[in-house]
Design a protein around this motif. Sequence first.
Motif, PDB file in Angstrom:
ATOM      1  N   HIS A  15       0.830  -1.197   0.000  1.00 12.09           N
ATOM      2  CA  HIS A  15       0.000   0.000   0.000  1.00 12.09           C
ATOM      3  C   HIS A  15       0.878   1.267   0.000  1.00 12.09           C
ATOM      4  CE1 HIS A  15      -3.378   2.580   0.909  1.00 12.09           C
ATOM      5  NE2 HIS A  15      -2.687   3.106   1.894  1.00 12.09           N
ATOM      6  N   PRO A  16       0.596   2.345  -0.710  1.00 11.94           N
ATOM      7  CA  PRO A  16      -0.555   2.507  -1.609  1.00 11.94           C
ATOM      8  C   PRO A  16      -0.300   2.038  -3.034  1.00 11.94           C
ATOM      9  CG  PRO A  16       0.495   4.645  -1.239  1.00 11.94           C
ATOM     10  CD  PRO A  16       1.270   3.641  -0.437  1.00 11.94           C
ATOM     11  N   GLY A  17       0.947   1.696  -3.416  1.00 11.26           N
ATOM     12  CA  GLY A  17       1.136   1.167  -4.770  1.00 11.26           C
ATOM     13  C   GLY A  17       2.485   1.500  -5.347  1.00 11.26           C
ATOM     14  N   GLY A  18       2.647   1.168  -6.637  1.00 13.78           N
ATOM     15  CA  GLY A  18       3.938   1.357  -7.303  1.00 13.78           C
ATOM     16  C   GLY A  18       4.076   2.741  -7.922  1.00 13.78           C
ATOM     17  N   GLY A  19       5.270   3.001  -8.431  1.00 17.42           N
ATOM     18  CA  GLY A  19       5.577   4.321  -8.984  1.00 17.42           C
ATOM     19  C   GLY A  19       6.221   5.161  -7.894  1.00 17.42           C
ATOM     20  N   ILE A  20       7.092   6.077  -8.304  1.00 19.91           N
ATOM     21  CA  ILE A  20       7.878   6.835  -7.330  1.00 19.91           C
ATOM     22  C   ILE A  20       7.006   7.539  -6.270  1.00 19.91           C
ATOM     23  CG2 ILE A  20       9.509   8.763  -7.082  1.00 19.91           C
ATOM     24  CD1 ILE A  20      10.542   7.947  -9.894  1.00 19.91           C
ATOM     25  N   PRO A  21       5.966   8.300  -6.677  1.00 18.28           N
ATOM     26  CA  PRO A  21       5.219   9.031  -5.632  1.00 18.28           C
ATOM     27  C   PRO A  21       4.590   8.090  -4.611  1.00 18.28           C
ATOM     28  CG  PRO A  21       4.607   9.804  -7.833  1.00 18.28           C
ATOM     29  CD  PRO A  21       5.472   8.606  -8.038  1.00 18.28           C
ATOM     30  N   LEU A  22       3.990   7.001  -5.085  1.00 16.04           N
ATOM     31  CA  LEU A  22       3.319   6.118  -4.128  1.00 16.04           C
ATOM     32  C   LEU A  22       4.326   5.380  -3.253  1.00 16.04           C
ATOM     33  CD1 LEU A  22       0.195   4.668  -5.966  1.00 16.04           C
ATOM     34  CD2 LEU A  22       0.610   6.928  -5.052  1.00 16.04           C
ATOM     35  N   CYS A  23       5.477   5.047  -3.818  1.00 17.25           N
ATOM     36  CA  CYS A  23       6.523   4.418  -2.999  1.00 17.25           C
ATOM     37  C   CYS A  23       6.950   5.372  -1.884  1.00 17.25           C
ATOM     38  CB  CYS A  23       7.745   4.074  -3.856  1.00 17.25           C
ATOM     39  SG  CYS A  23       7.469   2.659  -4.932  1.00 17.25           S
ATOM     40  N   LEU A  24       7.110   6.653  -2.232  1.00 14.54           N
ATOM     41  CA  LEU A  24       7.501   7.637  -1.216  1.00 14.54           C
ATOM     42  C   LEU A  24       6.411   7.760  -0.148  1.00 14.54           C
ATOM     43  CD1 LEU A  24       9.094  10.302  -3.590  1.00 14.54           C
ATOM     44  CD2 LEU A  24      10.306   8.971  -1.853  1.00 14.54           C
ATOM     45  N   LEU A  25       5.144   7.701  -0.594  1.00 13.03           N
ATOM     46  CA  LEU A  25       4.051   7.783   0.378  1.00 13.03           C
ATOM     47  C   LEU A  25       4.029   6.546   1.273  1.00 13.03           C
ATOM     48  CD1 LEU A  25       1.305   9.373  -1.896  1.00 13.03           C
ATOM     49  CD2 LEU A  25       2.320  10.417   0.144  1.00 13.03           C
ATOM     50  N   SER A  26       4.400   5.387   0.728  1.00 11.78           N
ATOM     51  CA  SER A  26       4.395   4.169   1.556  1.00 11.78           C
ATOM     52  C   SER A  26       5.362   4.336   2.729  1.00 11.78           C
ATOM     53  CB  SER A  26       4.757   2.929   0.725  1.00 11.78           C
ATOM     54  OG  SER A  26       6.146   2.884   0.417  1.00 11.78           O
TER      55      SER A  26
END
Length: 492
Positions: A466-477
């Motif tokens: 969670h929340p998912g793949g891709g740079i922004p979501l990885c940073l949010l994880s």
Amino acid sequence: PRTAIVIGSGIAGLAAAIRLVKKGYVVKVFESNSYPGGKLHSKRVSGFRFDLGPSLFTMPWLVTELFELHGKNPVDYFQYVKKDVICNYFWEDGTFFPAESDKDFFIRRAAATFDENPNKLNRYLKDNKKKYDLTSSIFLENSLHKTKTYFSKKTLKAIANIATMGISKSLDVTNRAYFNSPKLIQLFNRYATYNGSSPYKTPGIMSMIPHLEMEMGTYFPKGGMHSITKSLFQLANEIGVQFYFEESVKEIVVKNKKAIGIKSSKETYFSDYVISNMDIHPTYKKLLPLEKHPDRILRQERSSSALIFYWGIQKVFPELDLHNILFSNDYEDEFNHIFDKKNLYNDPTVYINITCKENKSDAPEGYENWFVMINTPANYGQNWHKLVAKARSNIISKINSILNINIEDYISTEFNLDPVAIEQNTCSYRGALYGAASNSKFAAFLRHPNFSNNIKNLYFCGGSVHPGGGIPLCLLSSKILSDQIPSLSNGK
Ligand code: FAD
């Protein structure tokens, strides 16, 4: 001192380490490779520089806030420019559409190119914004797996509006409800690939992705995508993160249902917290073989993978920009091949990324550095050797017919990356780019949480959770997980 161990130095692992130092922990990062960044890496060959993985950069503030967190001025480490043209789109019948970031220009030009009503375009973009505004704080910025998320006002509002968000329709059906032009529908369907899914299966709520790109902008980091890794690695070193390169983690040590450290290829290290940035599937299968596995989550369909040719091209193409898409003539059949037949399509959509358009030194004068990518199925043991050769010839035909050239005559340097190599380089299960696919309406709820339900002090970050793949979501994880770990009273 209290310690945290991070397994993997992908973008999420780096961000988690940086956040945990701020919370007062001594942080050790273990990395199988000899370099940080995982998929976000680059390579120099014969005077060319190539970014090997991600090429599209959105939400740069998720990077810069990491410098600010430690009282640093981000521009001393990392700079970026906003792109005026998001992407150049090409079709075989000669249609050309440069998608501009200025919304009014975009609407005017799209209405003229695709013979659509500008009001419909306006309504579509507004509806996408609404979806994003209603759901981003639930889906992207918080744990979906903590009850408190469900009691916030924002969540209740989102639930009340769920019918308008297109969760039970596919992205394709959603887009068809607004537009008649097959090309414009194809253009907006393409956003499903941003999380490695099919527009014919992923829910219509994914139309919030164009909002991210169009409203919030696309950016290019000075020096190329790899400077995201380089600058975060520099910061991590400065604040005292300890890196152990070429030291694979072989086991997460669990005692009385609590993670207490790791065994690496060299020795055993104890810590108060363990954070895995490794893909969730091998984290369980390889590092926690004796523990209870969340089988339903681990069985989920994988996202697409990719085949990339890195070409040094001995010619300059003024009609191309940083991001270019050469569309397939039958998008639905292409996705059938990728997700149902697990095969490659003979008429692929070809993405060409050329960083020397922004960063001149990435290619010698008179040359361009082409990153030529097609979406592929994840690795299910297909004969990649054969598929890569065939794909190369199909890609060349596509480029030749759209750009009216014989591109092979201009390729001066070449290497490639296929799903098997992606899996080998970063331990991503089946070489999937984004962990599980979002090909079902409940996909967002089915990703693995950022913490373990069974093992205390074990957390997860990166593109497969969670929340998912891709740079922004990885940073949010990494942000979501570090929010769950207590700050130490002596934390800086
Ligand atoms: P990864 O980058 O997967 O890194 C994991 C790290 O953990 C690796 O360094 C690995 O060596 C290490 N590791 C694994 N197991 C162990 C172990 N046992 N011990 C020690 N170390 C271990 N995203 C975008 O936002 N925009 C794009 O345009 C885009 N395009 C992409 C194109 C390609 C070709 C690829 C491959 C990906 C693309 N992505 C894109 C997706 C993006 O790259 C990923 O979502 C993101 O980089 C994943 O980061 P991560 O932190 O999950 O870890």
